[in-house]
Design a protein around this motif. Structure first.
Motif, PDB file in Angstrom:
ATOM      1  N   CYS A  27       9.315 -13.183  30.568  1.00 28.01           N
ATOM      2  CA  CYS A  27      10.754 -13.115  30.324  1.00 28.01           C
ATOM      3  C   CYS A  27      11.091 -13.665  28.945  1.00 28.01           C
ATOM      4  CB  CYS A  27      11.541 -13.835  31.413  1.00 28.01           C
ATOM      5  SG  CYS A  27      11.267 -15.601  31.467  1.00 28.01           S
ATOM      6  N   PHE A  28      12.192 -13.150  28.419  1.00 28.94           N
ATOM      7  CA  PHE A  28      12.795 -13.645  27.196  1.00 28.94           C
ATOM      8  C   PHE A  28      14.113 -14.278  27.583  1.00 28.94           C
ATOM      9  CE2 PHE A  28      10.942  -9.688  25.133  1.00 28.94           C
ATOM     10  CZ  PHE A  28       9.930 -10.346  24.470  1.00 28.94           C
ATOM     11  N   ILE A  29      14.503 -15.302  26.899  1.00 29.35           N
ATOM     12  CA  ILE A  29      15.864 -15.817  27.011  1.00 29.35           C
ATOM     13  C   ILE A  29      16.569 -15.433  25.724  1.00 29.35           C
ATOM     14  CG2 ILE A  29      17.332 -17.852  27.229  1.00 29.35           C
ATOM     15  CD1 ILE A  29      15.002 -19.199  28.722  1.00 29.35           C
ATOM     16  N   VAL A  30      17.562 -14.581  25.831  1.00 30.55           N
ATOM     17  CA  VAL A  30      18.345 -14.178  24.667  1.00 30.55           C
ATOM     18  C   VAL A  30      19.414 -15.244  24.473  1.00 30.55           C
ATOM     19  CG1 VAL A  30      19.831 -12.402  23.681  1.00 30.55           C
ATOM     20  CG2 VAL A  30      17.881 -11.750  25.113  1.00 30.55           C
ATOM     21  N   ALA A  31      19.461 -15.816  23.274  1.00 31.79           N
ATOM     22  CA  ALA A  31      20.364 -16.940  23.023  1.00 31.79           C
ATOM     23  C   ALA A  31      21.041 -16.796  21.668  1.00 31.79           C
ATOM     24  CB  ALA A  31      19.585 -18.255  23.068  1.00 31.79           C
ATOM     25  N   ARG A  32      22.216 -17.360  21.574  1.00 30.29           N
ATOM     26  CA  ARG A  32      22.874 -17.536  20.279  1.00 30.29           C
ATOM     27  C   ARG A  32      22.441 -18.905  19.769  1.00 30.29           C
ATOM     28  NH1 ARG A  32      28.165 -14.430  19.594  1.00 30.29           N
ATOM     29  NH2 ARG A  32      28.041 -12.933  21.294  1.00 30.29           N
ATOM     30  N   GLU A  98      22.338 -16.634  26.652  1.00 24.86           N
ATOM     31  CA  GLU A  98      23.250 -15.588  27.116  1.00 24.86           C
ATOM     32  C   GLU A  98      22.697 -14.791  28.273  1.00 24.86           C
ATOM     33  OE1 GLU A  98      24.321 -13.427  23.481  1.00 24.86           O
ATOM     34  OE2 GLU A  98      26.261 -14.422  23.723  1.00 24.86           O
ATOM     35  N   MET A  99      21.392 -14.491  28.255  1.00 26.04           N
ATOM     36  CA  MET A  99      20.805 -13.715  29.347  1.00 26.04           C
ATOM     37  C   MET A  99      19.308 -13.886  29.370  1.00 26.04           C
ATOM     38  SD  MET A  99      20.725  -9.765  28.001  1.00 26.04           S
ATOM     39  CE  MET A  99      22.179  -9.741  26.959  1.00 26.04           C
ATOM     40  N   VAL A 100      18.737 -13.568  30.515  1.00 19.20           N
ATOM     41  CA  VAL A 100      17.285 -13.572  30.682  1.00 19.20           C
ATOM     42  C   VAL A 100      16.857 -12.116  30.854  1.00 19.20           C
ATOM     43  CG1 VAL A 100      15.359 -14.291  32.135  1.00 19.20           C
ATOM     44  CG2 VAL A 100      17.269 -15.857  31.752  1.00 19.20           C
ATOM     45  N   VAL A 101      15.868 -11.716  30.064  1.00 23.08           N
ATOM     46  CA  VAL A 101      15.324 -10.361  30.152  1.00 23.08           C
ATOM     47  C   VAL A 101      13.916 -10.477  30.735  1.00 23.08           C
ATOM     48  CG1 VAL A 101      14.636  -8.315  28.854  1.00 23.08           C
ATOM     49  CG2 VAL A 101      16.629  -9.636  28.136  1.00 23.08           C
ATOM     50  N   GLN A 102      13.719  -9.859  31.907  1.00 27.76           N
ATOM     51  CA  GLN A 102      12.404  -9.890  32.533  1.00 27.76           C
ATOM     52  C   GLN A 102      11.695  -8.567  32.226  1.00 27.76           C
ATOM     53  OE1 GLN A 102      12.376 -10.493  36.793  1.00 27.76           O
ATOM     54  NE2 GLN A 102      10.257 -11.092  36.782  1.00 27.76           N
ATOM     55  N   PHE A 103      10.391  -8.641  31.950  1.00 23.29           N
ATOM     56  CA  PHE A 103       9.641  -7.446  31.597  1.00 23.29           C
ATOM     57  C   PHE A 103       8.238  -7.541  32.171  1.00 23.29           C
ATOM     58  CE2 PHE A 103       9.014 -10.610  28.363  1.00 23.29           C
ATOM     59  CZ  PHE A 103       7.652 -10.575  28.124  1.00 23.29           C
TER      60      PHE A 103
END
Length: 106
Positions: A27-32, A98-103
């Motif tokens: 997973c990635f954590i998309v952040a500002r 802002e969001m977690v992207v799971q891949f």
């Protein structure tokens, strides 16, 4: 580049941060991220534990808020150079997830 929280704006580096391997999920954590007054690293800063001083000769000028490691600078692994851009924060409050992207890597 110091003992901080590391971020990147490049997905290939994010994949390395995730630790995911072929056939597994990650997973990635998309952040500002607020960099404030950054300093551009010119090489490894492994012993850095707090924000570096704006001016090493005059501590009254305060501290930088982050470190930016640009591609091409020495990364401390022998003669290797930094490949990806990285941002290092020393205060986690400078990041807003802002969001977690799971891949899955397949």
């Amino acid at each position: 580049y110091g003992q901080g929280v590391y971020f990147t704006d490049q997905s290939c580096k994010g994949l390395q941060y995730s630790g995911a391997n072929y056939g597994h999920t990650g997973c990635f954590i998309v952040a500002r991220v607020i960099l404030g007054h950054p300093i551009n690293a010119v090489g490894p800063l492994k012993s850095l534990k707090v924000e570096p001083l704006v001016d090493q000769t005059n501590p009254c000028k305060g501290r930088c808020h982050s470190v930016i490691a640009h591609p091409g600078i020495p990364n401390g692994n022998g003669m290797q150079k930094q490949v990806h851009r990285e941002f290092v924060l020393f205060d986690g409050a400078q990041a807003y997830p802002e969001m977690v992207v799971q891949f899955k890597i397949s």
